[in-house]
Structures are given as C-alpha cells and as structure tokens.
Write a protein that holds these residues in place. Structure first.
Motif, PDB file in Angstrom:
ATOM      1  N   UNK A   1       0.822  -1.208   0.000  1.00 38.04           N
ATOM      2  CA  UNK A   1       0.000   0.000   0.000  1.00 38.04           C
ATOM      3  C   UNK A   1       0.852   1.253   0.000  1.00 38.04           C
ATOM      4  N   UNK A   2       2.177   1.099   0.079  1.00 37.50           N
ATOM      5  CA  UNK A   2       3.070   2.255   0.123  1.00 37.50           C
ATOM      6  C   UNK A   2       3.346   2.760  -1.287  1.00 37.50           C
ATOM      7  N   UNK A   3       3.314   4.079  -1.428  1.00 39.70           N
ATOM      8  CA  UNK A   3       3.635   4.733  -2.687  1.00 39.70           C
ATOM      9  C   UNK A   3       4.569   5.889  -2.342  1.00 39.70           C
ATOM     10  N   UNK A   4       5.709   5.954  -3.026  1.00 35.56           N
ATOM     11  CA  UNK A   4       6.725   6.945  -2.696  1.00 35.56           C
ATOM     12  C   UNK A   4       7.067   7.751  -3.943  1.00 35.56           C
ATOM     13  N   UNK A   5       7.062   9.077  -3.818  1.00 34.52           N
ATOM     14  CA  UNK A   5       7.431   9.973  -4.905  1.00 34.52           C
ATOM     15  C   UNK A   5       8.825  10.527  -4.637  1.00 34.52           C
ATOM     16  N   UNK A   6       9.728  10.401  -5.613  1.00 37.34           N
ATOM     17  CA  UNK A   6      11.073  10.959  -5.524  1.00 37.34           C
ATOM     18  C   UNK A   6      11.231  11.970  -6.654  1.00 37.34           C
ATOM     19  N   UNK A   7      11.597  13.219  -6.313  1.00 37.33           N
ATOM     20  CA  UNK A   7      11.761  14.272  -7.316  1.00 37.33           C
ATOM     21  C   UNK A   7      13.167  14.847  -7.240  1.00 37.33           C
ATOM     22  N   UNK A   8      13.779  15.129  -8.396  1.00 38.28           N
ATOM     23  CA  UNK A   8      15.077  15.796  -8.376  1.00 38.28           C
ATOM     24  C   UNK A   8      14.924  17.206  -7.810  1.00 38.28           C
ATOM     25  N   UNK A   9      15.989  17.710  -7.184  1.00 33.14           N
ATOM     26  CA  UNK A   9      15.951  19.050  -6.602  1.00 33.14           C
ATOM     27  C   UNK A   9      17.182  19.831  -7.034  1.00 33.14           C
ATOM     28  N   UNK A  10      17.080  21.159  -6.977  1.00 36.36           N
ATOM     29  CA  UNK A  10      18.206  22.005  -7.370  1.00 36.36           C
ATOM     30  C   UNK A  10      19.308  21.926  -6.310  1.00 36.36           C
ATOM     31  N   UNK A  11      20.560  22.206  -6.709  1.00 39.57           N
ATOM     32  CA  UNK A  11      21.681  22.116  -5.755  1.00 39.57           C
ATOM     33  C   UNK A  11      21.458  23.004  -4.528  1.00 39.57           C
ATOM     34  N   UNK A  12      21.784  22.456  -3.364  1.00 38.23           N
ATOM     35  CA  UNK A  12      21.646  23.184  -2.108  1.00 38.23           C
ATOM     36  C   UNK A  12      20.336  22.913  -1.387  1.00 38.23           C
ATOM     37  N   UNK A  13      19.431  22.162  -2.007  1.00 39.21           N
ATOM     38  CA  UNK A  13      18.135  21.871  -1.386  1.00 39.21           C
ATOM     39  C   UNK A  13      18.290  20.919  -0.208  1.00 39.21           C
ATOM     40  N   UNK A  14      19.131  19.910  -0.361  1.00 37.51           N
ATOM     41  CA  UNK A  14      19.304  18.904   0.677  1.00 37.51           C
ATOM     42  C   UNK A  14      18.323  17.759   0.483  1.00 37.51           C
ATOM     43  N   UNK A  15      18.296  16.865   1.459  1.00 39.85           N
ATOM     44  CA  UNK A  15      17.402  15.714   1.394  1.00 39.85           C
ATOM     45  C   UNK A  15      16.148  16.047   2.194  1.00 39.85           C
ATOM     46  N   UNK A  16      15.050  16.302   1.492  1.00 44.10           N
ATOM     47  CA  UNK A  16      13.773  16.595   2.142  1.00 44.10           C
ATOM     48  C   UNK A  16      12.992  15.284   2.149  1.00 44.10           C
TER      49      UNK A  16
END
Length: 171
Positions: free
Chosen positions: A94-109
């Motif tokens: 039932x788990x669904x995970x969205x991973x999106x690229x981020x701009x440099x300096x964003x960190x791991x959110x």
C-alpha cells in the motif's frame, strides 16, 4: 561469517543505519516470548544502497542479520550530479513513494526511512513524499528501493530509444 557472499568489493567501507526496531511478542504456555524485527539500510555513501530485515531474539543479532541481507540486496543509485535524473514513483504493497530531483543546495527533504536510503546512496538533493495509504517503514523502504531501481540516466534512455547522443553526432 561462513558462506557470506557480498556484491560489494572487499576494500569498500559500508555505512549502516538502523531505521526501525519492532518488538514482536508471541503468547506461549509459560508467558510471552519476545523477538525483534529490525530494518537496516546499508550503503557506501556514494552510489550503492541496500535494505534488509533481520529477525532474532536479541536486537544485536537481528541487526547483524539485517546488515547481511542488505549487503546481498544492494543496488546502484543512478544520479546526475548530486540529484536524481528524473521524477519517479515507487510502489510496494500500500506504500507509494514519490522521488523528485531538486536544485543544488536543497538537501534531502524526506522522512526517516527515505532519508536513510537517499543519504547512504549518495543523493544530496532530493524532494520526497510518501503518497500511499501506509506509513509502515518496511513497505516505505521497499517502495523507495523499487523507485531507485527504476531510475534511468539520460544516456540509457537515449540508447533504449535508439537515438544518438548529440555529442556523438558532432564527432
């Protein structure tokens, strides 16, 4: 360790992180028996990461088993710089995970489980969200690993489509 086969070369130093510990009890004639289920993430901090579950009567033994399983299930995290090449959704149970690229300096959110996988996989900038109907750490971890496995670098996509790279055309 007898019969241990690892995908990782001997010289590489692996980082380990215990993500969740669950105490499971079984009621027997004499009372309750307790066992522990431990979710462990193992990675080299650059490009390889694995997830494993260990179960035993003692936490230390469960952690050791989890680390062994995680080492056997390691995959490569495909990156562009310090982020992901494209947006991806991973599903497990039932788990669904969205991973999106981020701009440099964003960190791991990210939440605790996805954060451990991304950091030990060497991803420095990423936006994530658990959008499924569960927050079960085991299912979230497996959904994240499924998403990581389905990542493709731009060169791989071009090759799959039968297109030539722009640099190759000029030469």
């Amino acid at each position: 360790m007898k019969g241990s086969t690892s995908v990782v070369p001997k010289g590489t130093e692996l980082l380990e992180r215990v993500v969740s510990i669950s105490r499971v009890s079984k009621v027997v004639k004499g009372g309750k028996r307790f066992k522990f289920s431990v979710l462990v993430v193992v990675g080299d901090g650059e490009s390889k990461v694995g997830v494993g579950i260990g179960k035993a009567r003692e936490i230390s033994e469960a952690v050791r088993k989890g680390i062994d399983k995680a080492k056997k299930n390691m995959v490569e995290v495909k990156k562009v710089g310090k982020t992901l090449p494209h947006e991806v959704i991973g599903r497990f149970g039932a788990a669904e995970v969205l991973l999106k690229p981020a701009s440099p300096g964003t960190g791991v959110i990210a939440g605790a489980v996805i954060r451990a996988i991304m950091e030990l996989g060497g991803v420095g900038d990423v936006l994530t969200k658990v959008i499924g109907r569960t927050s079960n750490p085991v299912n979230v971890a497996y959904a994240t690993m499924q998403a990581v496995k389905s990542l493709r670098r731009p060169e791989e996509v071009l090759k799959l489509r039968g297109k030539l790279n722009k640099k190759a055309e000029g030469a």
